[in-house]
Scaffold this motif. Structure first.
Motif, PDB file in Angstrom:
ATOM      1  N   GLY A 243       5.889 -15.652  35.732  1.00 34.23           N
ATOM      2  CA  GLY A 243       4.992 -15.075  34.725  1.00 34.23           C
ATOM      3  C   GLY A 243       3.581 -15.627  34.709  1.00 34.23           C
ATOM      4  O   GLY A 243       2.750 -15.198  33.906  1.00 34.23           O
TER       5      GLY A 243
ATOM      6  N   LEU B 170      -1.599 -17.616  44.064  1.00 35.37           N
ATOM      7  CA  LEU B 170      -0.910 -18.823  43.606  1.00 35.37           C
ATOM      8  C   LEU B 170      -0.155 -19.432  44.778  1.00 35.37           C
ATOM      9  O   LEU B 170       0.255 -18.715  45.692  1.00 35.37           O
TER      10      LEU B 170
ATOM     11  N   ASN C 250       3.598  -6.016  49.513  1.00 29.05           N
ATOM     12  CA  ASN C 250       3.515  -7.099  48.520  1.00 29.05           C
ATOM     13  C   ASN C 250       4.029  -6.541  47.189  1.00 29.05           C
ATOM     14  O   ASN C 250       3.276  -6.298  46.249  1.00 29.05           O
TER      15      ASN C 250
ATOM     16  N   GLY D  20       6.488 -16.118  40.399  1.00 32.12           N
ATOM     17  CA  GLY D  20       7.750 -15.554  39.925  1.00 32.12           C
ATOM     18  C   GLY D  20       8.205 -15.973  38.539  1.00 32.12           C
ATOM     19  O   GLY D  20       9.320 -15.660  38.137  1.00 32.12           O
TER      20      GLY D  20
ATOM     21  N   GLY E 266       1.175 -15.350  37.027  1.00 32.74           N
ATOM     22  CA  GLY E 266       0.216 -14.337  37.480  1.00 32.74           C
ATOM     23  C   GLY E 266      -0.119 -13.364  36.359  1.00 32.74           C
ATOM     24  O   GLY E 266      -1.288 -13.027  36.138  1.00 32.74           O
TER      25      GLY E 266
HETATM   26  C1  LIG Z   1       1.004 -11.841  43.365  1.00 34.86           C
HETATM   27  C2  LIG Z   1       1.035 -12.977  42.359  1.00 34.86           C
HETATM   28  C3  LIG Z   1      -0.355 -13.259  41.839  1.00 34.86           C
HETATM   29  C4  LIG Z   1       1.922 -12.568  41.185  1.00 34.86           C
HETATM   30  O1  LIG Z   1       1.984 -13.622  40.270  1.00 34.86           O
HETATM   31  P1  LIG Z   1       3.415 -14.160  39.772  1.00 34.86           P
HETATM   32  O2  LIG Z   1       3.200 -15.246  38.810  1.00 34.86           O
HETATM   33  O3  LIG Z   1       4.260 -14.473  40.964  1.00 34.86           O
HETATM   34  O4  LIG Z   1       3.983 -12.872  39.085  1.00 34.86           O
HETATM   35  P2  LIG Z   1       4.703 -12.792  37.681  1.00 34.86           P
HETATM   36  O5  LIG Z   1       5.859 -13.730  37.711  1.00 34.86           O
HETATM   37  O6  LIG Z   1       3.708 -12.930  36.581  1.00 34.86           O
HETATM   38  O7  LIG Z   1       5.174 -11.269  37.655  1.00 34.86           O
HETATM   39  C5  LIG Z   1       5.645 -10.637  38.766  1.00 34.86           C
HETATM   40  C6  LIG Z   1       6.304  -9.352  38.382  1.00 34.86           C
HETATM   41  O8  LIG Z   1       6.912  -8.853  39.550  1.00 34.86           O
HETATM   42  C7  LIG Z   1       8.337  -8.877  39.416  1.00 34.86           C
HETATM   43  N1  LIG Z   1       8.835  -9.429  40.658  1.00 34.86           N
HETATM   44  C8  LIG Z   1       9.129 -10.716  40.936  1.00 34.86           C
HETATM   45  N2  LIG Z   1       9.567 -10.806  42.230  1.00 34.86           N
HETATM   46  C9  LIG Z   1       9.518  -9.550  42.728  1.00 34.86           C
HETATM   47  C10 LIG Z   1       9.840  -8.969  43.994  1.00 34.86           C
HETATM   48  N3  LIG Z   1      10.257  -9.722  45.017  1.00 34.86           N
HETATM   49  N4  LIG Z   1       9.674  -7.636  44.145  1.00 34.86           N
HETATM   50  C11 LIG Z   1       9.234  -6.861  43.148  1.00 34.86           C
HETATM   51  N5  LIG Z   1       8.906  -7.359  41.930  1.00 34.86           N
HETATM   52  C12 LIG Z   1       9.066  -8.668  41.728  1.00 34.86           C
HETATM   53  C13 LIG Z   1       8.672  -9.719  38.241  1.00 34.86           C
HETATM   54  O9  LIG Z   1       9.860  -9.206  37.668  1.00 34.86           O
HETATM   55  C14 LIG Z   1       7.428  -9.557  37.371  1.00 34.86           C
HETATM   56  O10 LIG Z   1       7.525  -8.397  36.603  1.00 34.86           O
HETATM   57  P3  LIG Z   1       7.708  -8.498  34.998  1.00 34.86           P
HETATM   58  O11 LIG Z   1       6.581  -9.357  34.474  1.00 34.86           O
HETATM   59  O12 LIG Z   1       7.638  -7.092  34.542  1.00 34.86           O
HETATM   60  O13 LIG Z   1       9.052  -9.128  34.813  1.00 34.86           O
HETATM   61  C15 LIG Z   1       1.628 -14.276  43.009  1.00 34.86           C
HETATM   62  O14 LIG Z   1       2.970 -14.033  43.351  1.00 34.86           O
HETATM   63  C16 LIG Z   1       0.847 -14.745  44.219  1.00 34.86           C
HETATM   64  O15 LIG Z   1      -0.200 -15.362  44.088  1.00 34.86           O
HETATM   65  N6  LIG Z   1       1.373 -14.513  45.411  1.00 34.86           N
HETATM   66  C17 LIG Z   1       0.789 -14.995  46.661  1.00 34.86           C
HETATM   67  C18 LIG Z   1      -0.600 -14.447  46.952  1.00 34.86           C
HETATM   68  C19 LIG Z   1      -0.719 -12.976  46.665  1.00 34.86           C
HETATM   69  O16 LIG Z   1       0.109 -12.168  47.090  1.00 34.86           O
HETATM   70  N7  LIG Z   1      -1.781 -12.627  45.947  1.00 34.86           N
HETATM   71  C20 LIG Z   1      -2.067 -11.259  45.555  1.00 34.86           C
HETATM   72  C21 LIG Z   1      -2.976 -10.614  46.505  1.00 34.86           C
HETATM   73  S1  LIG Z   1      -3.340  -8.949  46.003  1.00 34.86           S
END
Ligand SMILES: CC(C)(COP(=O)(O)OP(=O)(O)OC[C@H]1O[C@@H](n2cnc3c(N)ncnc32)[C@H](O)[C@@H]1OP(=O)(O)O)[C@@H](O)C(=O)NCCC(=O)NCCS
Length: 183
Positions: free
Chosen positions: A113, A105, A142, A111, A115
């Motif tokens: 929900g 994303l 990550n 951050g 993902g």
């Molecule tokens: C990784 C990714 C897909 C996650 O999607 P997202 O929408 O950000 O994640 P969500 O908000 O659905 O959930 C993240 C979870 O991690 C937790 N979280 C958020 N920030 C965090 C941090 N800095 N450290 C640890 N956990 C964290 C949240 O509490 C949540 O947990 P929960 O649902 O139990 O409350 C997205 O951040 C992304 O695309 N990042 C950039 C590219 C990437 O890293 N891709 C993955 C490659 S494997």
């Protein structure tokens, strides 16, 4: 396969999930360059993305017509936010029960929900197709991604130490994770 449009709400935001259209090929190429530039947790640096609108159009067509793979786009309040996908890990019979997953994303849409929502929908399709396990690789450090995958039932099953070497001379591991779908 095609993911038919589905709408959701996350807090105040309206979410639309659907497959890509071929006229979105350039959008997807631009996005890949942008997201690879935003984080060190994806496959390569932004300047290494060599896809073109033409190659991406073929990719979209392949995904939409495939019976065992899928590309799903997310839109937040009408704006493109990122995508996730799966395909069989290999073409040989003995690897066909394993689905390989990818997701990325734009940082501004992380951050809250999205993902989790996308992966829940993706895993639903993977299970529906009869895959027995879902697999992915996450880069060490990550933590957000790792935590999310763990909470969705993925378990760490191995690491390649220093699999990634960055231009600043630092390294990061690749962590392999698997989710069994029938247990
Ligand atoms: C990784 C990714 C897909 C996650 O999607 P997202 O929408 O950000 O994640 P969500 O908000 O659905 O959930 C993240 C979870 O991690 C937790 N979280 C958020 N920030 C965090 C941090 N800095 N450290 C640890 N956990 C964290 C949240 O509490 C949540 O947990 P929960 O649902 O139990 O409350 C997205 O951040 C992304 O695309 N990042 C950039 C590219 C990437 O890293 N891709 C993955 C490659 S494997």
């Amino acid at each position: 396969m095609v993911f038919k449009e589905k709408e959701f709400t996350l807090g105040e935001k309206s979410i639309l999930l659907r497959s890509a259209r071929t006229d979105e090929a350039q959008l997807l190429v631009d996005y890949l360059k942008d997201v690879c530039g935003e984080t060190r947790f994806l496959l390569c640096d932004a300047d290494e993305i060599e896809y073109t609108a033409e190659s991406e159009e073929d990719f979209i067509e392949d995904k939409n017509s495939s019976e065992d793979s899928m590309l799903m786009l997310a839109f937040v309040d009408g704006e493109y936010a990122g995508n996730c996908s799966f395909q069989p890990i290999g073409t040989r019979r003995r690897a066909k029960h394993r689905a390989d997953i990818g997701i990325a994303l734009y940082q501004k849409y992380t951050g809250f929900g999205l993902g989790r929502l996308m992966l829940e929908q993706l895993l639903g399709k993977i299970k529906e197709l009869g895959y027995e396990q879902a697999e992915l690789t996450v880069v060490g450090g990550n933590d957000r991604a790792y935590r999310l995958y763990e909470s969705l039932g993925f378990k760490e099953c191995g690491r390649i130490p220093n699999a990634n070497k960055y231009q600043d001379g630092t390294y990061a591991d690749d962590i392999h994770m698997v989710k069994e779908l029938n247990r």
